[in-house]
Design an enzyme around this catalytic site. Structure first.
Site, PDB file in Angstrom:
ATOM      1  N   HIS A 264       0.795  -1.264  -0.155  1.00 24.61           N
ATOM      2  CA  HIS A 264      -0.005   0.250   0.042  1.00 24.61           C
ATOM      3  C   HIS A 264       0.886   1.304  -0.020  1.00 24.61           C
ATOM      4  O   HIS A 264       1.373   1.753   1.075  1.00 24.61           O
ATOM      5  CB  HIS A 264      -0.806  -0.091   1.300  1.00 24.61           C
ATOM      6  CG  HIS A 264      -1.780   1.063   1.165  1.00 24.61           C
ATOM      7  ND1 HIS A 264      -2.574   1.518   2.465  1.00 24.61           N
ATOM      8  CD2 HIS A 264      -2.614   2.012   0.133  1.00 24.61           C
ATOM      9  CE1 HIS A 264      -3.469   2.269   2.149  1.00 24.61           C
ATOM     10  NE2 HIS A 264      -3.351   2.895   0.892  1.00 24.61           N
TER      11      HIS A 264
ATOM     12  N   ASN B 202      -5.741   3.811   6.621  1.00 23.04           N
ATOM     13  CA  ASN B 202      -7.119   4.367   6.215  1.00 23.04           C
ATOM     14  C   ASN B 202      -8.127   3.936   7.490  1.00 23.04           C
ATOM     15  O   ASN B 202      -9.081   4.669   7.584  1.00 23.04           O
ATOM     16  CB  ASN B 202      -7.545   3.681   5.061  1.00 23.04           C
ATOM     17  CG  ASN B 202      -7.009   4.433   4.053  1.00 23.04           C
ATOM     18  OD1 ASN B 202      -7.111   5.648   3.874  1.00 23.04           O
ATOM     19  ND2 ASN B 202      -6.491   3.549   3.107  1.00 23.04           N
TER      20      ASN B 202
HETATM   21  N1  LIG Z   1      -5.777   7.690  -4.536  1.00 19.51           N
HETATM   22  C1  LIG Z   1      -5.297   7.393  -3.555  1.00 19.51           C
HETATM   23  O1  LIG Z   1      -4.746   8.396  -2.822  1.00 19.51           O
HETATM   24  C2  LIG Z   1      -4.913   6.190  -3.067  1.00 19.51           C
HETATM   25  C3  LIG Z   1      -3.835   5.935  -2.127  1.00 19.51           C
HETATM   26  C4  LIG Z   1      -3.451   4.585  -1.787  1.00 19.51           C
HETATM   27  C5  LIG Z   1      -3.959   3.379  -2.362  1.00 19.51           C
HETATM   28  N2  LIG Z   1      -4.899   3.698  -3.310  1.00 19.51           N
HETATM   29  C6  LIG Z   1      -5.597   2.556  -4.017  1.00 19.51           C
HETATM   30  O2  LIG Z   1      -4.961   2.457  -5.294  1.00 19.51           O
HETATM   31  C7  LIG Z   1      -6.096   1.640  -6.197  1.00 19.51           C
HETATM   32  C8  LIG Z   1      -6.079   2.587  -7.321  1.00 19.51           C
HETATM   33  O3  LIG Z   1      -6.586   4.066  -6.802  1.00 19.51           O
HETATM   34  P1  LIG Z   1      -6.444   5.261  -7.899  1.00 19.51           P
HETATM   35  O4  LIG Z   1      -6.565   6.277  -6.878  1.00 19.51           O
HETATM   36  O5  LIG Z   1      -5.246   5.257  -8.736  1.00 19.51           O
HETATM   37  O6  LIG Z   1      -7.596   5.054  -8.837  1.00 19.51           O
HETATM   38  P2  LIG Z   1      -8.018   5.906 -10.349  1.00 19.51           P
HETATM   39  O7  LIG Z   1      -9.360   5.808 -10.403  1.00 19.51           O
HETATM   40  O8  LIG Z   1      -7.039   6.987 -10.446  1.00 19.51           O
HETATM   41  O9  LIG Z   1      -7.448   4.689 -11.503  1.00 19.51           O
HETATM   42  C9  LIG Z   1      -7.695   3.443 -11.669  1.00 19.51           C
HETATM   43  C10 LIG Z   1      -7.236   2.774 -12.902  1.00 19.51           C
HETATM   44  O10 LIG Z   1      -7.500   1.393 -13.024  1.00 19.51           O
HETATM   45  C11 LIG Z   1      -7.927   1.404 -14.480  1.00 19.51           C
HETATM   46  N3  LIG Z   1      -8.644  -0.080 -14.071  1.00 19.51           N
HETATM   47  C12 LIG Z   1      -9.701  -0.418 -13.991  1.00 19.51           C
HETATM   48  N4  LIG Z   1     -10.103  -1.636 -14.138  1.00 19.51           N
HETATM   49  C13 LIG Z   1      -8.883  -2.170 -14.636  1.00 19.51           C
HETATM   50  C14 LIG Z   1      -8.633  -3.449 -15.275  1.00 19.51           C
HETATM   51  N5  LIG Z   1      -9.404  -4.477 -15.198  1.00 19.51           N
HETATM   52  N6  LIG Z   1      -7.295  -3.727 -15.541  1.00 19.51           N
HETATM   53  C15 LIG Z   1      -6.445  -2.635 -15.725  1.00 19.51           C
HETATM   54  N7  LIG Z   1      -6.717  -1.500 -15.412  1.00 19.51           N
HETATM   55  C16 LIG Z   1      -8.158  -1.172 -14.797  1.00 19.51           C
HETATM   56  C17 LIG Z   1      -8.722   2.429 -14.565  1.00 19.51           C
HETATM   57  O11 LIG Z   1      -8.910   2.484 -16.202  1.00 19.51           O
HETATM   58  C18 LIG Z   1      -8.082   3.507 -14.117  1.00 19.51           C
HETATM   59  O12 LIG Z   1      -6.865   4.154 -15.026  1.00 19.51           O
HETATM   60  C19 LIG Z   1      -7.200   1.563  -5.383  1.00 19.51           C
HETATM   61  O13 LIG Z   1      -7.169   0.356  -4.946  1.00 19.51           O
HETATM   62  C20 LIG Z   1      -7.066   2.647  -4.332  1.00 19.51           C
HETATM   63  O14 LIG Z   1      -7.769   2.103  -3.089  1.00 19.51           O
HETATM   64  C21 LIG Z   1      -5.469   4.952  -3.631  1.00 19.51           C
END
Ligand SMILES: NC(=O)c1ccc[n+]([C@@H]2O[C@H](COP(=O)([O-])OP(=O)(O)OC[C@H]3O[C@@H](n4cnc5c(N)ncnc54)[C@H](O)[C@@H]3O)[C@@H](O)[C@H]2O)c1
Length: 297
Positions: free
Chosen positions: A139, A189
Protein backbone atom coordinates in the site's frame (compact mmCIF):
# COMPACT_ATOMS: atom_id res chain seq x y z
CA UNK A 1 13.78 -8.97 -9.11
CA UNK A 2 14.04 -6.60 -12.04
CA UNK A 3 10.85 -6.98 -14.05
CA UNK A 4 7.55 -5.77 -12.67
CA UNK A 5 4.04 -5.01 -13.87
CA UNK A 6 1.69 -2.34 -12.56
CA UNK A 7 -2.02 -2.92 -13.25
CA UNK A 8 -4.00 0.33 -13.46
CA UNK A 9 -2.52 3.61 -14.70
CA UNK A 10 -4.57 6.08 -12.63
CA UNK A 11 -3.47 8.33 -9.76
CA UNK A 12 -1.56 5.57 -7.97
CA UNK A 13 -0.55 3.37 -10.90
CA UNK A 14 1.39 6.13 -12.64
CA UNK A 15 3.18 7.02 -9.38
CA UNK A 16 4.08 3.38 -8.67
CA UNK A 17 5.35 2.86 -12.25
CA UNK A 18 7.39 6.09 -11.99
CA UNK A 19 8.94 5.05 -8.67
CA UNK A 20 10.01 1.56 -9.85
CA UNK A 21 11.25 2.88 -13.22
CA UNK A 22 13.36 5.56 -11.53
CA UNK A 23 15.11 2.78 -9.57
CA UNK A 24 15.92 0.97 -12.82
CA UNK A 25 13.23 -1.70 -12.80
CA UNK A 26 11.71 -2.67 -16.14
CA UNK A 27 8.08 -1.67 -15.73
CA UNK A 28 5.08 -2.85 -17.73
CA UNK A 29 2.15 -0.53 -17.14
CA UNK A 30 -1.25 -2.09 -17.93
CA UNK A 31 -4.67 -0.42 -18.15
CA UNK A 32 -7.89 -1.32 -19.95
CA UNK A 33 -7.99 2.30 -21.14
CA UNK A 34 -5.43 3.42 -23.75
CA UNK A 35 -6.35 6.97 -22.83
CA UNK A 36 -5.43 6.37 -19.16
CA UNK A 37 -2.05 4.98 -20.28
CA UNK A 38 -1.37 8.02 -22.45
CA UNK A 39 -2.34 10.35 -19.60
CA UNK A 40 -0.14 8.39 -17.16
CA UNK A 41 2.97 8.69 -19.34
CA UNK A 42 2.33 12.40 -19.76
CA UNK A 43 1.91 12.82 -15.96
CA UNK A 44 5.11 10.86 -15.26
CA UNK A 45 6.94 13.05 -17.82
CA UNK A 46 5.68 16.24 -16.14
CA UNK A 47 6.59 14.98 -12.66
CA UNK A 48 10.08 14.03 -13.87
CA UNK A 49 10.47 17.49 -15.47
CA UNK A 50 9.66 19.03 -12.09
CA UNK A 51 12.33 16.83 -10.46
CA UNK A 52 14.91 17.88 -13.07
CA UNK A 53 14.03 21.55 -12.49
CA UNK A 54 14.52 21.08 -8.74
CA UNK A 55 17.86 19.33 -9.51
CA UNK A 56 16.70 16.13 -7.77
CA UNK A 57 17.49 14.08 -10.90
CA UNK A 58 19.38 14.75 -14.14
CA UNK A 59 17.89 15.00 -17.63
CA UNK A 60 19.63 11.68 -18.38
CA UNK A 61 17.89 10.00 -15.43
CA UNK A 62 14.56 11.37 -16.63
CA UNK A 63 15.07 9.88 -20.08
CA UNK A 64 16.17 6.51 -18.70
CA UNK A 65 13.18 6.43 -16.27
CA UNK A 66 10.73 6.98 -19.14
CA UNK A 67 12.50 4.39 -21.30
CA UNK A 68 12.06 1.80 -18.52
CA UNK A 69 8.24 1.93 -18.91
CA UNK A 70 6.27 0.01 -21.56
CA UNK A 71 2.48 0.27 -21.78
CA UNK A 72 -0.07 -2.48 -22.49
CA UNK A 73 -3.83 -2.77 -22.72
CA UNK A 74 -3.69 -6.59 -22.69
CA UNK A 75 -3.06 -8.03 -19.23
CA UNK A 76 -1.58 -11.38 -20.40
CA UNK A 77 0.90 -9.56 -22.68
CA UNK A 78 1.78 -7.17 -19.88
CA UNK A 79 2.71 -9.80 -17.27
CA UNK A 80 4.97 -12.02 -19.39
CA UNK A 81 8.13 -13.00 -17.46
CA UNK A 82 7.65 -10.57 -14.57
CA UNK A 83 8.65 -11.30 -10.97
CA UNK A 84 6.13 -9.01 -9.28
CA UNK A 85 2.75 -7.56 -10.18
CA UNK A 86 1.46 -4.54 -8.25
CA UNK A 87 -2.28 -4.14 -8.86
CA UNK A 88 -3.53 -0.54 -8.57
CA UNK A 89 -6.86 -0.73 -10.41
CA UNK A 90 -10.09 0.89 -9.25
CA UNK A 91 -11.04 0.19 -5.59
CA UNK A 92 -13.78 -2.38 -6.14
CA UNK A 93 -13.76 -5.84 -4.57
CA UNK A 94 -15.40 -7.73 -7.47
CA UNK A 95 -12.99 -6.11 -9.94
CA UNK A 96 -9.93 -6.97 -7.84
CA UNK A 97 -11.09 -10.58 -7.36
CA UNK A 98 -11.53 -10.87 -11.12
CA UNK A 99 -8.09 -9.36 -11.83
CA UNK A 100 -6.33 -11.63 -9.32
CA UNK A 101 -8.03 -14.74 -10.72
CA UNK A 102 -6.85 -13.70 -14.16
CA UNK A 103 -3.32 -12.87 -12.93
CA UNK A 104 -3.02 -16.28 -11.27
CA UNK A 105 -3.79 -17.93 -14.62
CA UNK A 106 -1.44 -15.90 -16.78
CA UNK A 107 1.56 -15.15 -14.52
CA UNK A 108 4.60 -17.39 -14.03
CA UNK A 109 4.49 -19.65 -11.00
CA UNK A 110 7.14 -17.66 -9.12
CA UNK A 111 5.44 -14.26 -9.62
CA UNK A 112 4.41 -12.42 -6.43
CA UNK A 113 1.01 -10.73 -6.68
CA UNK A 114 0.69 -7.52 -4.65
CA UNK A 115 -2.32 -5.23 -4.31
CA UNK A 116 -2.22 -1.52 -3.60
CA UNK A 117 -5.78 -1.71 -2.26
CA UNK A 118 -6.60 0.82 0.46
CA UNK A 119 -8.98 -1.40 2.38
CA UNK A 120 -10.01 -4.68 0.73
CA UNK A 121 -8.98 -7.89 2.51
CA UNK A 122 -5.72 -9.36 1.17
CA UNK A 123 -6.78 -12.73 2.61
CA UNK A 124 -9.97 -12.64 0.54
CA UNK A 125 -8.15 -11.50 -2.62
CA UNK A 126 -5.72 -14.42 -2.16
CA UNK A 127 -8.56 -16.97 -2.09
CA UNK A 128 -9.21 -16.56 -5.83
CA UNK A 129 -5.62 -17.67 -6.60
CA UNK A 130 -3.70 -20.91 -6.22
CA UNK A 131 -0.77 -19.04 -4.68
CA UNK A 132 -2.18 -17.47 -1.50
CA UNK A 133 1.29 -17.52 0.08
CA UNK A 134 2.51 -15.20 -2.69
CA UNK A 135 -0.31 -12.65 -2.37
CA UNK A 136 0.43 -9.53 -0.30
CA UNK A 137 -0.62 -5.91 0.17
CA UNK A 138 1.81 -3.20 -0.94
CA UNK A 139 0.00 0.00 0.00
CA UNK A 140 1.81 3.03 -1.37
CA UNK A 141 0.80 6.56 -0.40
CA UNK A 142 -0.14 9.41 -2.73
CA UNK A 143 1.92 10.98 -4.35
CA UNK A 144 3.99 7.81 -4.62
CA UNK A 145 7.33 9.28 -5.81
CA UNK A 146 7.37 11.58 -2.76
CA UNK A 147 5.70 9.74 0.12
CA UNK A 148 8.03 7.53 2.15
CA UNK A 149 5.60 5.00 3.64
CA UNK A 150 4.64 1.60 2.25
CA UNK A 151 2.15 -0.34 4.39
CA UNK A 152 3.00 -4.00 3.76
CA UNK A 153 -0.06 -6.12 4.51
CA UNK A 154 0.19 -9.80 5.31
CA UNK A 155 -2.82 -11.89 4.42
CA UNK A 156 -3.51 -14.96 6.58
CA UNK A 157 -1.60 -17.18 4.13
CA UNK A 158 1.19 -14.78 3.05
CA UNK A 159 4.56 -16.47 3.62
CA UNK A 160 7.41 -15.03 5.71
CA UNK A 161 9.65 -15.19 2.66
CA UNK A 162 7.30 -13.18 0.46
CA UNK A 163 6.80 -10.63 3.25
CA UNK A 164 10.53 -10.11 3.71
CA UNK A 165 11.06 -9.88 -0.09
CA UNK A 166 8.48 -7.08 -0.31
CA UNK A 167 9.82 -5.30 2.79
CA UNK A 168 13.33 -5.37 1.24
CA UNK A 169 12.06 -4.29 -2.17
CA UNK A 170 10.27 -1.31 -0.59
CA UNK A 171 13.59 -0.25 0.94
CA UNK A 172 15.27 -0.59 -2.49
CA UNK A 173 12.71 1.95 -3.73
CA UNK A 174 13.86 4.37 -1.01
CA UNK A 175 10.69 3.80 1.02
CA UNK A 176 10.11 2.88 4.66
CA UNK A 177 7.89 -0.21 4.91
CA UNK A 178 5.72 -1.03 7.93
CA UNK A 179 4.38 -4.57 8.28
CA UNK A 180 0.73 -4.80 9.33
CA UNK A 181 -1.86 -7.58 9.57
CA UNK A 182 -4.95 -7.81 7.39
CA UNK A 183 -8.06 -5.95 8.65
CA UNK A 184 -10.52 -3.58 6.91
CA UNK A 185 -8.63 -0.31 6.17
CA UNK A 186 -5.41 -1.82 7.60
CA UNK A 187 -3.80 0.87 9.83
CA UNK A 188 -3.55 3.99 7.62
CA UNK A 189 -7.14 4.23 6.41
CA UNK A 190 -8.73 2.81 9.57
CA UNK A 191 -7.43 5.90 11.33
CA UNK A 192 -7.59 8.44 8.49
CA UNK A 193 -11.01 7.73 6.94
CA UNK A 194 -13.16 8.24 10.06
CA UNK A 195 -11.50 11.67 10.38
CA UNK A 196 -12.23 12.58 6.75
CA UNK A 197 -15.80 11.27 7.07
CA UNK A 198 -16.31 13.33 10.24
CA UNK A 199 -14.98 16.44 8.46
CA UNK A 200 -17.56 15.86 5.70
CA UNK A 201 -20.33 15.42 8.31
CA UNK A 202 -19.20 18.71 9.90
CA UNK A 203 -19.65 20.43 6.53
CA UNK A 204 -22.92 18.61 5.85
CA UNK A 205 -24.32 19.79 9.19
CA UNK A 206 -23.24 23.35 8.33
CA UNK A 207 -20.93 23.67 11.35
CA UNK A 208 -18.36 25.51 9.24
CA UNK A 209 -17.22 26.14 5.66
CA UNK A 210 -14.83 23.99 3.58
CA UNK A 211 -11.99 26.41 4.28
CA UNK A 212 -13.00 26.82 7.93
CA UNK A 213 -12.87 23.06 8.59
CA UNK A 214 -9.53 22.64 6.81
CA UNK A 215 -8.04 25.67 8.59
CA UNK A 216 -9.05 24.31 12.01
CA UNK A 217 -7.22 21.05 11.32
CA UNK A 218 -4.16 22.68 9.72
CA UNK A 219 -3.58 25.42 12.28
CA UNK A 220 -5.05 23.63 15.28
CA UNK A 221 -3.57 20.17 14.77
CA UNK A 222 -0.52 21.04 12.61
CA UNK A 223 -1.81 18.89 9.76
CA UNK A 224 -0.01 19.88 6.53
CA UNK A 225 -3.28 19.63 4.58
CA UNK A 226 -6.91 19.91 5.75
CA UNK A 227 -9.07 16.74 5.67
CA UNK A 228 -11.36 18.00 2.88
CA UNK A 229 -8.44 19.00 0.66
CA UNK A 230 -6.84 15.61 1.44
CA UNK A 231 -10.09 13.84 0.46
CA UNK A 232 -9.99 15.68 -2.89
CA UNK A 233 -6.39 14.60 -3.30
CA UNK A 234 -7.15 10.93 -2.57
CA UNK A 235 -10.31 10.91 -4.73
CA UNK A 236 -13.82 11.03 -3.23
CA UNK A 237 -14.79 7.77 -4.96
CA UNK A 238 -11.81 6.07 -3.31
CA UNK A 239 -12.76 7.53 0.10
CA UNK A 240 -16.32 6.27 -0.34
CA UNK A 241 -15.19 2.77 -1.34
CA UNK A 242 -12.84 2.55 1.66
CA UNK A 243 -15.57 3.67 4.08
CA UNK A 244 -17.98 1.13 2.59
CA UNK A 245 -15.46 -1.67 3.12
CA UNK A 246 -14.85 -0.56 6.72
CA UNK A 247 -18.59 -0.18 7.37
CA UNK A 248 -19.18 -3.67 6.02
CA UNK A 249 -16.28 -5.03 8.09
CA UNK A 250 -16.88 -3.28 11.42
CA UNK A 251 -20.48 -1.96 11.27
CA UNK A 252 -21.51 1.05 13.37
CA UNK A 253 -22.09 4.73 12.56
CA UNK A 254 -18.39 5.58 12.84
CA UNK A 255 -17.69 4.19 9.38
CA UNK A 256 -21.04 4.97 7.74
CA UNK A 257 -20.26 7.27 4.76
CA UNK A 258 -21.70 10.78 5.07
CA UNK A 259 -24.66 11.34 2.65
CA UNK A 260 -22.84 14.40 1.24
CA UNK A 261 -19.91 12.19 0.18
CA UNK A 262 -22.30 9.74 -1.51
CA UNK A 263 -24.05 12.64 -3.26
CA UNK A 264 -20.81 14.18 -4.53
CA UNK A 265 -19.52 10.89 -5.92
CA UNK A 266 -22.86 10.29 -7.68
CA UNK A 267 -22.54 13.79 -9.19
CA UNK A 268 -19.07 12.94 -10.55
CA UNK A 269 -17.34 15.38 -8.18
CA UNK A 270 -14.37 13.16 -7.37
CA UNK A 271 -11.77 15.75 -6.31
CA UNK A 272 -8.57 16.71 -8.15
CA UNK A 273 -8.88 13.97 -10.78
CA UNK A 274 -12.30 15.21 -11.99
CA UNK A 275 -11.46 18.91 -11.59
CA UNK A 276 -13.87 19.49 -8.71
CA UNK A 277 -14.50 18.16 -5.23
CA UNK A 278 -14.69 20.25 -2.08
CA UNK A 279 -12.48 22.70 -3.98
CA UNK A 280 -12.24 23.63 -7.66
CA UNK A 281 -9.25 22.50 -9.76
CA UNK A 282 -10.66 23.18 -13.21
CA UNK A 283 -7.44 24.86 -14.41
CA UNK A 284 -5.65 21.50 -13.94
CA UNK A 285 -3.72 22.59 -10.83
CA UNK A 286 -3.38 20.25 -7.84
CA UNK A 287 -3.91 23.15 -5.47
CA UNK A 288 -7.29 24.33 -4.34
CA UNK A 289 -8.52 27.59 -5.79
CA UNK A 290 -12.02 28.48 -4.78
CA UNK A 291 -14.06 26.54 -2.28
CA UNK A 292 -17.03 24.88 -3.93
CA UNK A 293 -20.29 25.71 -2.28
CA UNK A 294 -21.16 22.41 -0.68
CA UNK A 295 -23.28 22.56 2.38
CA UNK A 296 -26.83 21.66 3.22
CA UNK A 297 -27.94 25.19 2.47
N1 LIG B 1 -5.89 7.67 -4.53
C1 LIG B 1 -5.18 7.46 -3.44
O1 LIG B 1 -4.77 8.40 -2.74
C2 LIG B 1 -4.81 6.05 -3.05
C3 LIG B 1 -3.82 5.86 -2.07
C4 LIG B 1 -3.42 4.56 -1.75
C5 LIG B 1 -4.01 3.48 -2.40
N2 LIG B 1 -4.99 3.69 -3.34
C6 LIG B 1 -5.56 2.51 -4.01
O2 LIG B 1 -4.95 2.39 -5.28
C7 LIG B 1 -5.88 1.78 -6.20
C8 LIG B 1 -6.05 2.69 -7.41
O3 LIG B 1 -6.55 3.93 -6.97
P1 LIG B 1 -6.39 5.25 -7.88
O4 LIG B 1 -6.65 6.40 -6.99
O5 LIG B 1 -5.14 5.18 -8.67
O6 LIG B 1 -7.66 5.04 -8.88
P2 LIG B 1 -7.93 5.73 -10.28
O7 LIG B 1 -9.40 5.77 -10.42
O8 LIG B 1 -7.16 7.00 -10.41
O9 LIG B 1 -7.29 4.69 -11.35
C9 LIG B 1 -7.74 3.38 -11.51
C10 LIG B 1 -7.30 2.88 -12.88
O10 LIG B 1 -7.59 1.48 -12.97
C11 LIG B 1 -7.95 1.20 -14.30
N3 LIG B 1 -8.63 -0.09 -14.38
C12 LIG B 1 -9.91 -0.40 -14.06
N4 LIG B 1 -10.15 -1.70 -14.30
C13 LIG B 1 -8.99 -2.24 -14.79
C14 LIG B 1 -8.62 -3.54 -15.23
N5 LIG B 1 -9.46 -4.57 -15.23
N6 LIG B 1 -7.35 -3.72 -15.68
C15 LIG B 1 -6.48 -2.69 -15.71
N7 LIG B 1 -6.79 -1.43 -15.31
C16 LIG B 1 -8.02 -1.22 -14.84
C17 LIG B 1 -8.81 2.40 -14.71
O11 LIG B 1 -8.92 2.50 -16.12
C18 LIG B 1 -8.04 3.55 -14.06
O12 LIG B 1 -7.09 4.10 -14.97
C19 LIG B 1 -7.18 1.55 -5.42
O13 LIG B 1 -7.19 0.24 -4.94
C20 LIG B 1 -7.06 2.56 -4.28
O14 LIG B 1 -7.79 2.19 -3.15
C21 LIG B 1 -5.40 4.95 -3.69
Amino acid sequence: MKNITVIGAGTMGNGIAHTFAQRDFNVNLVDISANALEKAISTIGKNLDRMVKKEKITEKEKISTLSNITTYTDISEGVKGVDLVVEAATENKELKLKIFGQLDNVCDEHTILASNTSSISITEIATVTNRAEKVIGMHFMNPVPIMKLVEVIRGKATSDQVTSTIMEMSKTLGKIPVEVNDAPGFVANRILMPMINEAIYTLHENISSVEGIDTVMMLGMSHPMGPLHLADFIGLDICLSILEVMHEGFGGKKYSPCPLLIEMVAAGKLGIKSGEGFYNYSDGSRNKKVAAQFSKN
